[in-house]
Design an enzyme around this catalytic site. Sequence first.
Site, mmCIF file in Angstrom:
data_model
loop_
_atom_site.group_PDB
_atom_site.id
_atom_site.type_symbol
_atom_site.label_atom_id
_atom_site.label_comp_id
_atom_site.label_asym_id
_atom_site.label_seq_id
_atom_site.Cartn_x
_atom_site.Cartn_y
_atom_site.Cartn_z
ATOM 1 N N ASP A 157 11.438 2.705 -59.708
ATOM 2 C CA ASP A 157 11.238 2.967 -58.270
ATOM 3 C C ASP A 157 11.605 4.393 -57.862
ATOM 4 O O ASP A 157 11.410 4.773 -56.700
ATOM 5 C CB ASP A 157 12.117 2.025 -57.432
ATOM 6 C CG ASP A 157 11.563 0.614 -57.381
ATOM 7 O OD1 ASP A 157 10.377 0.431 -57.710
ATOM 8 O OD2 ASP A 157 12.323 -0.299 -57.019
ATOM 9 N N LYS A 198 13.612 1.475 -49.365
ATOM 10 C CA LYS A 198 12.195 1.072 -49.285
ATOM 11 C C LYS A 198 12.125 -0.442 -49.099
ATOM 12 O O LYS A 198 13.045 -1.181 -49.459
ATOM 13 C CB LYS A 198 11.404 1.473 -50.535
ATOM 14 C CG LYS A 198 11.847 0.810 -51.858
ATOM 15 C CD LYS A 198 11.183 -0.504 -52.168
ATOM 16 C CE LYS A 198 11.771 -1.154 -53.415
ATOM 17 N NZ LYS A 198 11.745 -2.564 -53.529
ATOM 18 N N ALA A 256 22.067 -4.234 -54.773
ATOM 19 C CA ALA A 256 21.321 -5.326 -55.429
ATOM 20 C C ALA A 256 20.573 -6.157 -54.394
ATOM 21 O O ALA A 256 20.693 -7.373 -54.330
ATOM 22 C CB ALA A 256 22.277 -6.211 -56.235
ATOM 23 N N SER A 294 17.943 3.639 -56.714
ATOM 24 C CA SER A 294 16.838 4.541 -57.062
ATOM 25 C C SER A 294 16.728 5.682 -56.055
ATOM 26 O O SER A 294 16.446 6.829 -56.419
ATOM 27 C CB SER A 294 15.516 3.774 -57.066
ATOM 28 O OG SER A 294 15.573 2.725 -57.986
ATOM 29 N N THR A 295 16.932 5.385 -54.781
ATOM 30 C CA THR A 295 16.794 6.436 -53.769
ATOM 31 C C THR A 295 17.950 7.431 -53.853
ATOM 32 O O THR A 295 17.764 8.632 -53.630
ATOM 33 C CB THR A 295 16.625 5.829 -52.350
ATOM 34 O OG1 THR A 295 16.221 6.871 -51.464
ATOM 35 C CG2 THR A 295 17.885 5.187 -51.832
HETATM 36 O O1 C5P Z 1 12.985 0.438 -64.031
HETATM 37 P P1 C5P Z 1 14.242 -0.216 -63.596
HETATM 38 O O2 C5P Z 1 15.379 0.047 -64.533
HETATM 39 O O3 C5P Z 1 14.601 0.065 -62.180
HETATM 40 O O4 C5P Z 1 13.960 -1.775 -63.647
HETATM 41 C C1 C5P Z 1 15.002 -2.718 -63.542
HETATM 42 C C2 C5P Z 1 14.586 -3.996 -64.242
HETATM 43 O O5 C5P Z 1 13.525 -4.625 -63.504
HETATM 44 C C3 C5P Z 1 14.031 -3.810 -65.624
HETATM 45 O O6 C5P Z 1 15.058 -3.817 -66.577
HETATM 46 C C4 C5P Z 1 13.124 -5.027 -65.784
HETATM 47 O O7 C5P Z 1 13.875 -6.176 -66.119
HETATM 48 C C5 C5P Z 1 12.596 -5.218 -64.380
HETATM 49 N N1 C5P Z 1 11.284 -4.594 -64.180
HETATM 50 C C6 C5P Z 1 10.162 -5.130 -64.792
HETATM 51 N N2 C5P Z 1 8.941 -4.549 -64.609
HETATM 52 C C7 C5P Z 1 8.811 -3.470 -63.796
HETATM 53 C C8 C5P Z 1 9.935 -2.903 -63.156
HETATM 54 C C9 C5P Z 1 11.160 -3.501 -63.364
HETATM 55 O O8 C5P Z 1 10.255 -6.118 -65.522
HETATM 56 N N3 C5P Z 1 7.608 -2.943 -63.625
#
Ligand code: C5P
Length: 299
Positions: free
Chosen positions: A136, A11, A96, A103-104
């Site tokens: 995501d 994405k 990264a 996520s995908t």
């Molecule tokens: O949800 P996910 O594990 O993919 O998010 C990775 C990191 O991105 C989280 O640990 C956080 O530090 C940051 N994040 C955030 N707010 C969001 C989504 C992600 O701070 N809405």
Amino acid sequence: MDQITLDAPAKINLSLDITGLREDGYHELEMIMQSISLSDIIRVKKIRSGIDIHCSDKRIPENKDNLAYKAAQVVLDKYKIDSGVEINIKKNIPLAAGLAGGSTDAAAVLKAVDSLYRLNISREKFYVMARKIGSDVSFCLYGGTAFASGRGDILKQLPDLKKIWLVLIKPSLEVSTPEIYKSYDKRKIELNIPTARLVDQLKGQANVDWSAGFANVLEKVTEEKIREIKTIKKKLASFDPEFILMSGSGPTVFAIVEDEAKAEEIVEKWPGEDDFIVKSHTTNYKFPTLDIGEDIDDS
Ligand code: C5P
């Protein structure tokens, strides 16, 4: 059926705004998400027990730290499946990179296990599992164009855009998403992105007006850590694309161009030898429309 192979599309964020910090430590987001043709390829096979994971890129953990592994674990546990799965990931999406590569892959594994074990998982149940894995993952299940709020997991599907060509460029450096969000907290950047207007525009017309205010509040933060982003944007501007923006927490930059030939020209003439560069295009929504995320019972 013993095995299934699925594409797992990346994405990009056509815009990304942060509207607050949540009690759970996550950020309150307003994003316009768009799936693109650049995809990993995920093969999932039934095995007697356990979760075996193999990835073409050896920098990715082949264990429970991999989001695809977590996805398999969540769905096997939830449906009390005694046997297991072997997951093979052919990685095309850079790591990264702000392109939701992990996520995908996780979303594809949820769908693959559903098909392999004929679970007939409802959209709501998919959604509950997806948000446990990462913010995501819910969007990645369905793709297309969507407005995402909350942690990024409250989705409103938007009409499919007409196919748009783009070029993705990632410098050789990687960023840590949590680190970028932490740096943002210290900086408090305000861009006043007119998200509601942008969403209205996308609802109303197939042609996007790129001068309408699409932006990403994390761009400045990541640019400070990775100077190459500015260089890439400058080089891209010399090709006169329609629009340039960093995706997600970066460091990938995308340039929207008028057609495939222009995308090819940029790829051919690109001067940055260490950069990852690929042409891609937007892709459409795959499932019947149902906005999701507001009233879901997590039990
Ligand atoms: O949800 P996910 O594990 O993919 O998010 C990775 C990191 O991105 C989280 O640990 C956080 O530090 C940051 N994040 C955030 N707010 C969001 C989504 C992600 O701070 N809405």
